[in-house]
Design an enzyme around this catalytic site. Structure first.
Site, PDB file in Angstrom:
ATOM      1  N   ILE A 216       0.838  -1.205   0.000  1.00 37.83           N
ATOM      2  CA  ILE A 216       0.000   0.000   0.000  1.00 37.83           C
ATOM      3  C   ILE A 216       0.870   1.251   0.000  1.00 37.83           C
ATOM      4  O   ILE A 216       0.420   2.326  -0.352  1.00 37.83           O
ATOM      5  CB  ILE A 216      -0.968   0.048   1.213  1.00 37.83           C
ATOM      6  CG1 ILE A 216      -0.207   0.037   2.528  1.00 37.83           C
ATOM      7  CG2 ILE A 216      -1.998  -1.050   1.137  1.00 37.83           C
ATOM      8  CD1 ILE A 216      -1.051   0.512   3.708  1.00 37.83           C
ATOM      9  N   ASP A 217       2.140   1.086   0.426  1.00 39.91           N
ATOM     10  CA  ASP A 217       3.016   2.259   0.501  1.00 39.91           C
ATOM     11  C   ASP A 217       3.458   2.748  -0.878  1.00 39.91           C
ATOM     12  O   ASP A 217       4.011   3.833  -1.000  1.00 39.91           O
ATOM     13  CB  ASP A 217       4.258   1.937   1.342  1.00 39.91           C
ATOM     14  CG  ASP A 217       3.927   1.737   2.809  1.00 39.91           C
ATOM     15  OD1 ASP A 217       2.750   1.911   3.178  1.00 39.91           O
ATOM     16  OD2 ASP A 217       4.845   1.405   3.584  1.00 39.91           O
ATOM     17  N   GLY A 261       2.925   4.637   6.033  1.00 38.98           N
ATOM     18  CA  GLY A 261       3.938   5.128   5.075  1.00 38.98           C
ATOM     19  C   GLY A 261       5.251   5.273   5.799  1.00 38.98           C
ATOM     20  O   GLY A 261       5.518   6.301   6.397  1.00 38.98           O
ATOM     21  N   TYR A 369      -4.767   0.166  10.385  1.00 38.60           N
ATOM     22  CA  TYR A 369      -4.973  -1.017   9.542  1.00 38.60           C
ATOM     23  C   TYR A 369      -6.251  -0.933   8.709  1.00 38.60           C
ATOM     24  O   TYR A 369      -6.401  -1.702   7.760  1.00 38.60           O
ATOM     25  CB  TYR A 369      -4.999  -2.265  10.423  1.00 38.60           C
ATOM     26  CG  TYR A 369      -3.685  -2.488  11.127  1.00 38.60           C
ATOM     27  CD1 TYR A 369      -2.582  -2.928  10.406  1.00 38.60           C
ATOM     28  CD2 TYR A 369      -3.531  -2.231  12.483  1.00 38.60           C
ATOM     29  CE1 TYR A 369      -1.353  -3.109  11.023  1.00 38.60           C
ATOM     30  CE2 TYR A 369      -2.309  -2.406  13.108  1.00 38.60           C
ATOM     31  CZ  TYR A 369      -1.226  -2.845  12.378  1.00 38.60           C
ATOM     32  OH  TYR A 369      -0.012  -3.016  12.979  1.00 38.60           O
TER      33      TYR A 369
HETATM   34  O1  F6P Z   1       4.575  -2.076   4.569  1.00 43.10           O
HETATM   35  C1  F6P Z   1       3.251  -1.675   4.491  1.00 43.10           C
HETATM   36  C2  F6P Z   1       2.757  -1.195   5.812  1.00 43.10           C
HETATM   37  O2  F6P Z   1       1.409  -1.014   5.615  1.00 43.10           O
HETATM   38  C3  F6P Z   1       3.441   0.064   6.331  1.00 43.10           C
HETATM   39  O3  F6P Z   1       2.916   1.250   5.851  1.00 43.10           O
HETATM   40  C4  F6P Z   1       3.281  -0.063   7.808  1.00 43.10           C
HETATM   41  O4  F6P Z   1       4.289   0.554   8.513  1.00 43.10           O
HETATM   42  C5  F6P Z   1       3.361  -1.525   8.025  1.00 43.10           C
HETATM   43  O5  F6P Z   1       2.895  -2.125   6.843  1.00 43.10           O
HETATM   44  C6  F6P Z   1       2.658  -1.974   9.254  1.00 43.10           C
HETATM   45  O6  F6P Z   1       2.331  -3.317   9.166  1.00 43.10           O
HETATM   46  P1  F6P Z   1       2.498  -4.416  10.293  1.00 43.10           P
HETATM   47  O7  F6P Z   1       1.922  -3.860  11.526  1.00 43.10           O
HETATM   48  O8  F6P Z   1       1.779  -5.586   9.729  1.00 43.10           O
HETATM   49  O9  F6P Z   1       3.968  -4.667  10.404  1.00 43.10           O
END
Ligand code: F6P
Length: 465
Positions: A216-217, A261, A369
């Site tokens: 998504i980033d 992000g 999320y």
């Molecule tokens: O890498 C994508 C992302 O959505 C980032 O923007 C975010 O920091 C991270 O995943 C958080 O995901 P998780 O909590 O699953 O590590």
């Protein structure tokens, strides 16, 4: 991406690996022979130019035939694999992203429906599913089994972060006699896919490993954008609208929205542009200045004076240098656990306005999320299906260590090494950031150079999965 990065690429950087000669007639050949070009509008022997301006192409000073260019995606007349005996595998890895199920469904329908492949295994919970123990939970994917899954968020295969032993994963694939493996994931996942392809190559196993880039980033380089990004920033824009509604309905209301992000502020930039109500956007690529006339705090004061409310959007990776301690802890993917910039801004804005005698009402929104667990929107749904189709075409033709993507609107094959060799970031001197500045009217503090990859402690992280 920066123009300089693009100019440093040569034709060799764009070449994809092939398992061997394609000699098997494709079941799609009949339809293809009726067309001058492929269904994706670029003939197999044609190439998609990396540069799309005359200036960039001219600066290379090479003959037209040597301009760096991508192999087009799309069906081939001849295949490397015999479809009836081909066994396929699918794995989804890393954080959730809208469209994962669309990709899974697209792969299954294309394999069964167009190629007549009848063995498709879904490996569960990311790379864990390729370990000896994890493979026991694998499931058989069929067109009936994937019916309707695209209306659900998440992934029916499950996912996880973190890598697994490559030798063990290739052992599993060999035992299952998998010929083509589709890996859906971000940069760390794709590095893992490259290792799997390399290990198979070392063993002399003709395994096609094809990646479908997911984040998504939107931080994977050399593709127009990653799937799920549009859905995620659209969902983020709704949160901004909600915060704006709250802030503008009360005296001295301040909406503060924190968005995902880590290193790339595309979600914050696009969601803010989509909302049109944002007075300041903070992204990881541009240093955050709080104090002084050009800083965030003075800007919030001015906006409150002018319109009675203010909206600030911050990407989670922005302003990390405002904390005294450098973040050191890492998650299973090897990503640095970031400090909470949202909490810091909330405190600083509240303290600053109180010290100035203003009693603000700050509405803090962190959709977290919620922006990535939703089903894909119609645009991403179409994109996912077409990416999945392109991935199947690439794998059946014997491409490996390859990623499918879209470049300047055309489906292309990229070597995984190219997709993982750098990071797509908002260019502080590029036109996207200029649009953000024009839209928000936020000040541009002088004297602080863009951070981008200069934040070496964060950008030199080990490969995450
Ligand atoms: O890498 C994508 C992302 O959505 C980032 O923007 C975010 O920091 C991270 O995943 C958080 O995901 P998780 O909590 O699953 O590590």
């Amino acid at each position: 991406m920066h123009t300089g990065d693009q100019l440093s690429l040569t034709a060799a950087h764009l070449a994809v690996r092939t398992l061997g000669p394609a000699t098997v007639p494709s079941p799609l050949a009949g339809g293809l022979l009726d067309r001058r070009d492929t269904v994706h509008y670029v003939a197999e022997t044609d190439r998609v130019l990396l540069d799309d301006t005359l200036d960039m192409a001219a600066r290379r000073r090479v003959p037209t035939s040597e301009l760096p260019a991508f192999e087009p995606g799309g069906p081939r007349l001849r295949l490397f694999f015999e479809p009836e005996s081909t066994r396929a595998g699918v794995v989804t890895c890393g954080g959730l992203c809208p469209g994962l199920n669309n990709v899974v469904r697209g792969l299954v329908l294309e394999l069964y429906g167009h190629y007549g492949v009848t063995s498709v295994t879904g490996f569960r919970n990311g790379y864990r599913g390729l370990t000896r123990a994890g493979a026991k939970d694998s499931l058989t994917l069929t067109p009936e089994g994937v019916r309707g899954i695209n209306s659900q968020g998440g992934t029916v295969l499950g996912t996880s972060r973190g890598g697994q032993d490559t030798v063990e994963m290739v052992d599993t694939l060999t035992q299952r006699a998998i010929d083509v493996l589709f890996v859906v994931g971000g940069d760390g996942t794709l590095r893992g896919a490259q290792e799997i392809a390399d290990e198979a190559d070392r063993r002399g196993i003709p395994l096609a490993v094809v990646g479908i880039p997911k984040t998504i980033d939107n931080d994977i380089p050399w593709i127009d954008h990653s799937f799920g990004f549009q859905t995620a920033f659209s969902r983020a824009a709704e949160s901004i609208r909600a915060a704006h509604t709250e802030a503008s309905s009360i005296p001295d209301g301040v909406g503060l929205i924190k968005l995902m992000g880590r290193h790339s502020g595309f979600i914050a930039a696009y969601a803010s542009l989509a909302s049109e109500d944002v007075d300041m956007v903070l992204v990881p690529e541009v240093p955050v200045t709080l104090e002084g006339e050009q800083g965030l705090l003075a800007h919030v004061d001015r906006v409150l004076d002018r319109q009675g409310h203010a909206v600030v959007v911050v990407a989670e990776g922005a302003g990390q240098d405002l904390f005294t301690e450098r973040p050191t802890a890492r998650d299973a993917s090897g990503n640095v656990r970031l400090h909470d910039i949202g909490g810091l801004l909330r405190e600083r804005i509240t303290d600053h306005t109180a010290a100035g005698g203003r009693s603000i009402s700050l509405r803090y929104v962190d959709p977290g999320y919620a922006i990535r667990s939703v089903p894909a929107n119609p645009f991403d749904s179409v994109y996912c299906t077409r990416l999945a189709q392109a991935a199947v075409h690439a794998a059946m033709a014997g491409r490996t260590a390859t990623v499918v993507g879209r470049w300047h609107g055309r489906f292309v094959h990229l070597p995984i090494a190219l997709a993982t060799g750098s990071r797509n970031q908002v260019d502080p001197s590029g036109d996207l950031w200029l649009s953000v500045l024009e839209s928000t009217g936020q000040p541009v503090p002088a004297g602080r150079p863009p951070t981008s990859d200069a934040r070496s402690d964060l950008s030199s992280e080990p490969p995450g999965r």
